[in-house]
Design a protein around this motif. Structure first.
Motif, PDB file in Angstrom:
ATOM      1  N   GLN A   1       5.433   5.200   1.264  1.00 25.77           N
ATOM      2  CA  GLN A   1       5.808   6.539   1.728  1.00 25.77           C
ATOM      3  C   GLN A   1       6.939   6.496   2.739  1.00 25.77           C
ATOM      4  O   GLN A   1       7.761   7.402   2.801  1.00 25.77           O
ATOM      5  CB  GLN A   1       4.597   7.249   2.341  1.00 25.77           C
ATOM      6  CG  GLN A   1       3.669   7.832   1.279  1.00 25.77           C
ATOM      7  CD  GLN A   1       2.402   8.414   1.893  1.00 25.77           C
ATOM      8  OE1 GLN A   1       1.729   7.761   2.676  1.00 25.77           O
ATOM      9  NE2 GLN A   1       2.081   9.626   1.538  1.00 25.77           N
ATOM     10  N   ASN A   2       6.977   5.435   3.538  1.00 29.73           N
ATOM     11  CA  ASN A   2       8.026   5.313   4.554  1.00 29.73           C
ATOM     12  C   ASN A   2       9.389   4.993   3.946  1.00 29.73           C
ATOM     13  O   ASN A   2      10.405   5.119   4.614  1.00 29.73           O
ATOM     14  CB  ASN A   2       7.662   4.218   5.565  1.00 29.73           C
ATOM     15  CG  ASN A   2       6.392   4.563   6.317  1.00 29.73           C
ATOM     16  OD1 ASN A   2       6.081   5.724   6.516  1.00 29.73           O
ATOM     17  ND2 ASN A   2       5.655   3.542   6.723  1.00 29.73           N
TER      18      ASN A   2
ATOM     19  N   ASN B   1       0.823  -1.208   0.000  1.00 28.28           N
ATOM     20  CA  ASN B   1       0.000   0.000   0.000  1.00 28.28           C
ATOM     21  C   ASN B   1       0.857   1.258   0.000  1.00 28.28           C
ATOM     22  O   ASN B   1       2.056   1.233   0.287  1.00 28.28           O
ATOM     23  CB  ASN B   1      -1.013  -0.005   1.157  1.00 28.28           C
ATOM     24  CG  ASN B   1      -0.342   0.099   2.511  1.00 28.28           C
ATOM     25  OD1 ASN B   1       0.540   0.910   2.723  1.00 28.28           O
ATOM     26  ND2 ASN B   1      -0.794  -0.726   3.450  1.00 28.28           N
ATOM     27  N   GLN B   2       0.224   2.368  -0.339  1.00 28.36           N
ATOM     28  CA  GLN B   2       0.940   3.627  -0.498  1.00 28.36           C
ATOM     29  C   GLN B   2       1.602   4.076   0.796  1.00 28.36           C
ATOM     30  O   GLN B   2       2.677   4.661   0.780  1.00 28.36           O
ATOM     31  CB  GLN B   2      -0.016   4.710  -0.987  1.00 28.36           C
ATOM     32  CG  GLN B   2      -0.481   4.507  -2.408  1.00 28.36           C
ATOM     33  CD  GLN B   2      -1.429   5.602  -2.861  1.00 28.36           C
ATOM     34  OE1 GLN B   2      -1.306   6.749  -2.461  1.00 28.36           O
ATOM     35  NE2 GLN B   2      -2.389   5.243  -3.699  1.00 28.36           N
ATOM     36  N   GLN B   3       0.961   3.803   1.927  1.00 25.91           N
ATOM     37  CA  GLN B   3       1.507   4.211   3.212  1.00 25.91           C
ATOM     38  C   GLN B   3       2.873   3.556   3.446  1.00 25.91           C
ATOM     39  O   GLN B   3       3.828   4.190   3.895  1.00 25.91           O
ATOM     40  CB  GLN B   3       0.542   3.833   4.344  1.00 25.91           C
ATOM     41  CG  GLN B   3       0.934   4.395   5.709  1.00 25.91           C
ATOM     42  CD  GLN B   3       0.990   5.918   5.708  1.00 25.91           C
ATOM     43  OE1 GLN B   3       0.060   6.568   5.279  1.00 25.91           O
ATOM     44  NE2 GLN B   3       2.102   6.485   6.168  1.00 25.91           N
ATOM     45  N   GLN B   4       2.964   2.263   3.104  1.00 28.86           N
ATOM     46  CA  GLN B   4       4.226   1.544   3.278  1.00 28.86           C
ATOM     47  C   GLN B   4       5.303   2.092   2.349  1.00 28.86           C
ATOM     48  O   GLN B   4       6.468   2.188   2.720  1.00 28.86           O
ATOM     49  CB  GLN B   4       4.007   0.048   3.033  1.00 28.86           C
ATOM     50  CG  GLN B   4       3.143  -0.601   4.116  1.00 28.86           C
ATOM     51  CD  GLN B   4       2.619  -1.968   3.690  1.00 28.86           C
ATOM     52  OE1 GLN B   4       2.071  -2.119   2.604  1.00 28.86           O
ATOM     53  NE2 GLN B   4       2.781  -2.956   4.544  1.00 28.86           N
TER      54      GLN B   4
ATOM     55  N   GLN C   1       0.190  11.762  -4.316  1.00 32.26           N
ATOM     56  CA  GLN C   1      -0.390  10.430  -4.056  1.00 32.26           C
ATOM     57  C   GLN C   1      -0.347   9.552  -5.298  1.00 32.26           C
ATOM     58  O   GLN C   1      -0.184   8.335  -5.199  1.00 32.26           O
ATOM     59  CB  GLN C   1      -1.848  10.572  -3.580  1.00 32.26           C
ATOM     60  CG  GLN C   1      -1.984  11.091  -2.161  1.00 32.26           C
ATOM     61  CD  GLN C   1      -1.147  10.287  -1.167  1.00 32.26           C
ATOM     62  OE1 GLN C   1      -0.117  10.744  -0.694  1.00 32.26           O
ATOM     63  NE2 GLN C   1      -1.575   9.078  -0.872  1.00 32.26           N
TER      64      GLN C   1
ATOM     65  N   TYR D   1       3.106   8.022  -5.493  1.00 33.97           N
ATOM     66  CA  TYR D   1       3.230   6.904  -4.545  1.00 33.97           C
ATOM     67  C   TYR D   1       2.463   5.689  -5.050  1.00 33.97           C
ATOM     68  O   TYR D   1       2.907   4.540  -4.911  1.00 33.97           O
ATOM     69  CB  TYR D   1       2.717   7.308  -3.164  1.00 33.97           C
ATOM     70  CG  TYR D   1       3.687   8.156  -2.371  1.00 33.97           C
ATOM     71  CD1 TYR D   1       4.966   7.680  -2.045  1.00 33.97           C
ATOM     72  CD2 TYR D   1       3.334   9.419  -1.936  1.00 33.97           C
ATOM     73  CE1 TYR D   1       5.859   8.453  -1.326  1.00 33.97           C
ATOM     74  CE2 TYR D   1       4.225  10.211  -1.208  1.00 33.97           C
ATOM     75  CZ  TYR D   1       5.489   9.720  -0.906  1.00 33.97           C
ATOM     76  OH  TYR D   1       6.368  10.480  -0.187  1.00 33.97           O
TER      77      TYR D   1
END
Length: 202
Positions: free
Chosen positions: A136-137, A131-134, A156, A159
């Motif tokens: 982003q890190n 996912n995008q959150q992962q 977004q 990403y």
């Protein structure tokens, strides 16, 4: 030999909408068509369109601090072109993390062990998603924002493109699963980056 050039070639063909000039040979010709064809032929600036995107990404990741003129294009890139635009970003990220093995270790350290095992394995079926959150890190926010600015799409979307391309690239770099030679994979990464860079210098 890894399958990296295959995945880049497939993405490039999609970005061209399947129209591939017969006189263009192999991956180099296809990438050349993508780089030349996107961003509008009326704009002669070397920073125009996808070439500018890739140039700024490569320049930013190799320490070149060139200032980019603001883009005047009306619309962002289409989805396939955006996928191609993030390929050098992903490849350079792998290099910065010490090559294929270092990048895999970094991904596992972010809690993506099951996904990484799936991408590296030679089993059938689609690659596990990330996912995008992962994502982003993992990626430098400034570099991602630079791509977003150059492609004129929201951050977004960049990403999202990275999360689509990353599993495919790791998969393509590990055709023999754990038996894949990391040096071979790292050489192929460098070859693709050199190829892209070579077209941008023309």
């Amino acid at each position: 030999m890894t399958n990296l050039t295959n995945i880049v070639e497939i993405l490039a063909k999609q970005a061209l909408g399947g129209q591939q000039q017969s006189q263009q040979g192999g991956l180099g010709g296809i990438l050349g068509s993508v780089l030349g064809g996107l961003g509008g032929s009326q704009q002669q600036s070397q920073q125009a369109g996808l070439g500018g995107v890739l140039g700024s990404v490569l320049g930013g990741l190799t320490g070149g601090q060139q200032q980019q003129a603001p883009q005047t294009r009306q619309s962002g890139l289409n989805a396939q072109s955006l996928l191609i635009a993030v390929v050098p970003l992903v490849l350079a990220w792998i290099q910065k993390n010490g090559g294929l093995q270092g990048a895999l270790d970094q991904l596992k350290g972010q809690g993506l062990s099951s996904q990484v095992d799936d991408w590296v394995s030679t089993g059938e079926g689609a690659n596990a998603s990330v996912n995008q959150q992962q994502v982003q890190n993992l990626f430098d926010q400034n570099e991602v924002e630079q791509v977003a600015q150059q492609t004129q799409v929201p951050t977004q979307d960049v990403y999202s493109a990275i999360s689509s391309v990353l599993p495919e690239i790791i998969d393509s770099l590990t055709p023999q699963a754990e038996q894949t030679d990391p040096k071979e994979a790292n050489d192929d990464i460098q070859n693709v980056l050199n190829l892209v860079s070579g077209f941008l210098k023309r």
